[in-house]
Design a protein around this motif. Structure first.
Motif: not given
Length: 697
Positions: A284-289
């Motif tokens: 998976c590829i994840g992006f978080s704020v």
């Protein structure tokens, strides 16, 4: 006067002005004929004070001086009927008490009566200051969004090219650089790529970027994933999992899994699945704020979707390259092993070389000849092969497609296969000199007698300690020549054949992998040179194509025509119908361009936003103008309805044309583009839905 005022009302009945702060009617000499109540309130004069007075009374000194010249020009162009407002200007009016009033005035001429009249519709700009400010702010926001999209497209193109061109050894660092650049551009705090185990019970970190290394906790190199079935179902059922802090509590398990994927917590997180060619979840590829001040907008989420797709395509391409590299290593290892074993016999060496140098068409024939040669050398007459049903799919597919010669099968030799398989479980070779010396079942004897088998030697086919099947060398007479040397020869023959089959099956699989790699490369090349929305060549492809055609035109002293096209009042369309429908409109225009200009050498590209560029080589000025007019007519025939408040009923284009000829040269492509661009603005200023030619270079 009442009749005149009613006529004025008829003229203005169909006006689309958003608001009217006064109406004034004058005759052809500038004398006021009508002065409505709104105008009286605006200027401070009563109606009877202004009727019969010159209109210059209501103007500033400077505009009062130049107004007669405007009036004279208007009288020189009479019209046969009343027209809707057509000439709009911004002026400074003068109140009865002397102070200035900023105004917007729209003037229409009426020659339907005996005497020419002019009607002015006035707007008080002081009342519309807030509206104008809002429009300006919206324009600024739109401009910033477009600039951000252009800048982000450039960033994706740059990193996409790096991911496409870097070596396999440099791919990891190049991917981390891309993760960092994308996250920083979109104000994200954490980005990562994870690889999952086959059973989804564990995840390992493949690449990561954190905004603050000193404050944010890093991922562990490996960690367990509880409730993997729920996680797999959630990831494979949607394009992305999007979770917000304080929301999505109805799926508590999924929320806790997301928390584990972001060891620093999150304000919002977006997790995209990575699937292999079999649609199985592999990562998976994840992006978080993490910072509340870094909340992402809808535009940024759209850009993030583009970036995620690019990263996943690049990652998939890399996996294909690594698979090909591993397959190549296996082939090299097998070749080395076979080369060492070939020294036992010149016959085995020639057989090995023949098998490994065989192409697909000759492989079956060469294998049959080598089997027959080995049978005769070892004192046998014939040879058959058998392949296990539980072989890997890769090997089974290769055998079915390329080794279709006579074989023994479970259908016609079930008892013989059972006997040989049992004896080869612990041994490499099993020999039965004479079937009459051994007690065999009636069924087995029947199978042997059917093929006239009186004695045989079976040799196991295996690679990496895994049984592939066996070869049976047999005679119609009892085997006579069965010394150890012959058995060793048959054993090495079996090794050679097994290795050759494995080699060609791996080559076959490698070719399939290379085909997938080529497809991935073509997809990335398509994305790098074409606009994702319209499918037209993008700015990069346009620049390359224009430079090629420019050089060709200069070398051959031929013409090169450039059309710069812009959709008229497209902002009205987007504001009214919304950006998704605006995208549909852009696609419709792009399809029309492709249908209109499809001859060899003609290039239609999306230049940016609602602007398109068309390259037409080797045509003269007359033909270029005919082509441009044809495009304008075709678009109007499409009748793509414009926004209600747009000045035009249907979507149209303004076109600027510049042409490179032997007598009309340009220094370079930039000069040609600038000339066409200036012509485009001239077409806009002349009323739009038209074309304009560039002035001489």
């Amino acid at each position: 006067m009442k009749q005149k005022q009613r006529a004025v009302a008829d003229i203005l009945a169909d006006s689309h002005e958003p608001s009217i702060d006064g109406i004034i009617v004058i005759d052809k000499t500038g004398i006021v004929l009508a002065f409505d109540s709104s105008a009286q309130e605006l200027f401070g004069y009563a109606g009877e004070e202004m009727i019969g007075q010159p209109i210059e009374t209501l103007m500033s000194n400077l505009q009062a001086k130049i107004h007669p010249s405007y009036l004279k020009k208007a009288n020189e162009k009479p019209n046969d009927e009343a027209r809707q407002p057509h000439a709009k200007r911004t002026i400074i009016g003068k109140h009865k008490f002397g102070h200035s009033i900023p105004l917007a005035i729209t003037v229409s001429a009426d020659n339907s009566t005996e005497s020419m009249r002019f009607t002015g519709v006035i707007q008080d700009l002081r009342k519309h200051e807030v509206q104008l400010t809002k429009l300006f702010q919206d324009f600024q926001a739109t401009t910033e969004s477009l600039n951000q999209r252009i800048e982000f497209d450039s960033l994706l193109n740059s990193h996409g090219n790096q991911l496409l061109s870097c070596s396999a050894d440099d791919f990891h660092s190049t991917m981390e650089n891309a993760l960092q650049a994308i996250a920083q551009f979109l104000s994200l705090d954490h980005s990562y790529i994870l690889q999952f185990s086959d059973d989804l019970s564990e995840a390992s970190l493949w690449a990561e970027w954190r905004r603050s290394i000193s404050i944010m906790k890093p991922f562990p190199n490996r960690f367990r994933i509880p409730n993997s079935q729920i996680f797999e179902q959630a990831l494979t059922s949607e394009d992305a999992i999007v979770l917000e802090q304080g929301e999505n509590k109805e799926s508590e398990i999924l929320f806790q899994l997301a928390m584990q994927l972001s060891p620093n917590g999150f304000i919002s997180t977006r997790i995209n699945p990575i699937l292999n060619g079999d649609r199985a979840l592999v990562g998976c590829i994840g992006f978080s704020v993490l910072d509340p001040s870094h909340q992402t907008s809808e535009t940024q989420l759209s850009l993030l979707g583009l970036a995620t797709q690019l990263l996943m395509n690049a990652w998939g391409r890399h996996q294909l390259i690594m698979s090909a590299r591993e397959a190549d290593k296996k082939i090299q290892a097998k070749n080395k092993l076979l080369a060492n074993k070939a020294i036992f016999s010149q016959t085995l060496l020639r057989a090995s070389n023949t098998l490994f140098l065989s192409n697909r068409r000759s492989l079956q024939k060469n294998m049959e000849e080598i089997l027959l040669q080995a049978a005769l050398i070892s004192g046998h007459q014939y040879a058959l092969m058998y392949f296990e049903n539980d072989n890997p799919q890769q090997l089974k597919g290769f055998v079915q497609q390329h080794l279709n010669h006579d074989q023994i099968t479970l259908k016609n030799h079930p008892n013989l296969i059972q006997l040989i398989s049992q004896n080869l479980e612990e041994n490499i070779i099993f020999q039965l000199d004479d079937i009459n010396k051994m007690e065999l079942t009636v069924e087995l004897l029947s199978e042997l007698q059917l093929d006239k088998i009186q004695g045989f030697t079976a040799v196991k086919l295996s690679r990496a300690d895994k049984k592939m099947g066996f070869i049976i060398f047999y005679n119609s007479l009892p085997v006579l020549n069965s010394n150890d040397e012959n058995l060793r020869f048959l054993q090495l023959t079996g090794h050679n054949l097994a290795a050759a089959i494995q080699h060609h099956s791996i080559q076959f699989d490698l070719e399939l992998s290379e085909q997938n790699l080529l497809s991935a490369n073509r997809m990335l090349a398509q994305q790098a040179l074409h606009d994702a929305l319209t499918g037209l060549p993008n700015r990069r492809a346009f620049d390359h194509g224009l430079l090629q055609e420019f050089d060709r035109a200069q070398r051959h002293s031929s013409n090169l025509t450039l059309l710069m096209c812009d959709i008229d009042y497209f902002k009205y369309y987007n504001d009214h119908f919304g950006h998704p429908q605006g995208d549909v409109c852009l696609q419709q225009v792009a399809q029309l361009l492709q249908r209109t200009f499809n001859r060899a050498g003609e290039i239609c590209a999306r230049y940016g936003g609602e602007e398109f560029a068309i390259i037409l080589p080797s045509i003269n000025q007359q033909e270029a103008e005919i082509q441009a007019q044809r495009l304008l007519s075709k678009l109007l025939k499409c009748k793509i309805e414009h926004a209600p408040d747009a000045p035009l009923d249907f979507i149209s284009l303004s076109i600027g044309i510049a042409q490179l000829t032997p007598i009309q040269p340009y220094v370079d492509t930039t000069a040609l583009i600038n000339a066409a661009d200036k012509a485009l603005y001239l077409a806009k200023n002349n009323g739009r839905n038209r074309l304009a030619w560039a002035t001489k270079a």
